[in-house]
Design a protein around this motif. Structure first.
Motif, PDB file in Angstrom:
ATOM      1  N   THR A 222      57.400  30.452  41.918  1.00  0.00           N
ATOM      2  CA  THR A 222      57.236  31.269  40.717  1.00  0.00           C
ATOM      3  C   THR A 222      56.550  30.470  39.617  1.00  0.00           C
ATOM      4  O   THR A 222      55.648  30.975  38.938  1.00  0.00           O
ATOM      5  CB  THR A 222      58.609  31.785  40.227  1.00  0.00           C
ATOM      6  OG1 THR A 222      59.234  32.525  41.287  1.00  0.00           O
ATOM      7  CG2 THR A 222      58.463  32.675  39.010  1.00  0.00           C
ATOM      8  N   THR A 223      56.941  29.219  39.456  1.00  0.00           N
ATOM      9  CA  THR A 223      56.306  28.352  38.467  1.00  0.00           C
ATOM     10  C   THR A 223      54.832  28.155  38.806  1.00  0.00           C
ATOM     11  O   THR A 223      53.971  28.212  37.920  1.00  0.00           O
ATOM     12  CB  THR A 223      57.023  26.985  38.412  1.00  0.00           C
ATOM     13  OG1 THR A 223      58.399  27.201  38.093  1.00  0.00           O
ATOM     14  CG2 THR A 223      56.390  26.074  37.384  1.00  0.00           C
ATOM     15  N   GLU A 224      54.536  27.937  40.069  1.00  0.00           N
ATOM     16  CA  GLU A 224      53.146  27.764  40.493  1.00  0.00           C
ATOM     17  C   GLU A 224      52.337  29.033  40.226  1.00  0.00           C
ATOM     18  O   GLU A 224      51.201  28.972  39.760  1.00  0.00           O
ATOM     19  CB  GLU A 224      53.069  27.393  41.968  1.00  0.00           C
ATOM     20  CG  GLU A 224      51.656  27.144  42.454  1.00  0.00           C
ATOM     21  CD  GLU A 224      51.613  26.779  43.928  1.00  0.00           C
ATOM     22  OE1 GLU A 224      52.652  26.407  44.490  1.00  0.00           O
ATOM     23  OE2 GLU A 224      50.525  26.874  44.500  1.00  0.00           O
ATOM     24  N   ILE A 225      52.929  30.184  40.517  1.00  0.00           N
ATOM     25  CA  ILE A 225      52.251  31.461  40.269  1.00  0.00           C
ATOM     26  C   ILE A 225      51.938  31.609  38.784  1.00  0.00           C
ATOM     27  O   ILE A 225      50.834  31.997  38.403  1.00  0.00           O
ATOM     28  CB  ILE A 225      53.101  32.646  40.774  1.00  0.00           C
ATOM     29  CG1 ILE A 225      53.094  32.685  42.298  1.00  0.00           C
ATOM     30  CG2 ILE A 225      52.600  33.969  40.200  1.00  0.00           C
ATOM     31  CD1 ILE A 225      54.056  33.684  42.877  1.00  0.00           C
ATOM     32  N   ARG A 226      52.895  31.290  37.934  1.00  0.00           N
ATOM     33  CA  ARG A 226      52.668  31.402  36.487  1.00  0.00           C
ATOM     34  C   ARG A 226      51.531  30.478  36.055  1.00  0.00           C
ATOM     35  O   ARG A 226      50.694  30.852  35.234  1.00  0.00           O
ATOM     36  CB  ARG A 226      53.946  31.089  35.724  1.00  0.00           C
ATOM     37  CG  ARG A 226      54.971  32.203  35.815  1.00  0.00           C
ATOM     38  CD  ARG A 226      56.149  31.975  34.884  1.00  0.00           C
ATOM     39  NE  ARG A 226      57.127  33.018  35.072  1.00  0.00           N
ATOM     40  CZ  ARG A 226      58.388  32.814  35.421  1.00  0.00           C
ATOM     41  NH1 ARG A 226      58.831  31.589  35.610  1.00  0.00           N
ATOM     42  NH2 ARG A 226      59.217  33.827  35.581  1.00  0.00           N
TER      43      ARG A 226
END
Length: 130
Positions: free
Chosen positions: A96-100
Motif C-alpha cells: 500500500t505504501t509503495e502504491i501511494r
C-alpha cells in the motif's frame, strides 16, 4: 526610386531570412518538446502498469488475510498462523505504501506533462502568429 526599391527588397529578404531561422529554431524546440512528451507518456504508462500490479498483489494478500482470519475465528488462533497473518498484514502495508508512492510519482509526472504541453501550445501559438 530604383535604389530605394532595391534597398526595400534587400531589407525584406533579410527579414524573411531571419524569420526562416526563427521558424527553424521554434520547430526544433517543438520537436524536442514532443519527444519529451512522448517519453513522459511512456513513463506514465510504465508507472500505471506498476500501480496495477501492486494493486493486484495487495488484493491477493487481502484475500489471503481474510481467509486466514475466517479460519482463525472458528478456533483458538495458533502461533504460526498468527505469525503468518502478521507477516501478510505487513506485506499489505508495504504494498500500500509503495502504491501511494507510485501514485504520487504518477501525479507529479502528469503535472510535468501538462506543463510541457502548455509550453508546446504556447510555442505553436507564437509560431502561428508569426
Amino acid at each position: 526610386e530604383i535604389a530605394r526599391l532595391d534597398i526595400d527588397r534587400l531589407n525584406t529578404q533579410a527579414h524573411n531570412l531571419q524569420l526562416k531561422e526563427k521558424l527553424s529554431e521554434e520547430l526544433e524546440a517543438l520537436k524536442d518538446a514532443e519527444a519529451k512528451i512522448d517519453e513522459q507518456e511512456g513513463e506514465i504508462r510504465r508507472c500505471n502498469d506498476e500501480i496495477e500490479k501492486a494493486t493486484l498483489r495487495v488484493a491477493k494478500l487481502n484475500r489471503e488475510y481474510n481467509k486466514m482470519v475466517e479460519e482463525c475465528e472458528d478456533e483458538e488462533p495458533l502461533g504460526p498462523l498468527e505469525a503468518a497473518i502478521k507477516s501478510i498484514s505487513k506485506e499489505i502495508e508495504q504494498e500500500t505504501t509503495e502504491i501511494r508512492g507510485l501514485q504520487r510519482e504518477w501525479l507529479m509526472r502528469q503535472t510535468e506533462l501538462i506543463k510541457t504541453i502548455s509550453r508546446t501550445n504556447a510555442i505553436q501559438e507564437k509560431d502561428s502568429e508569426s
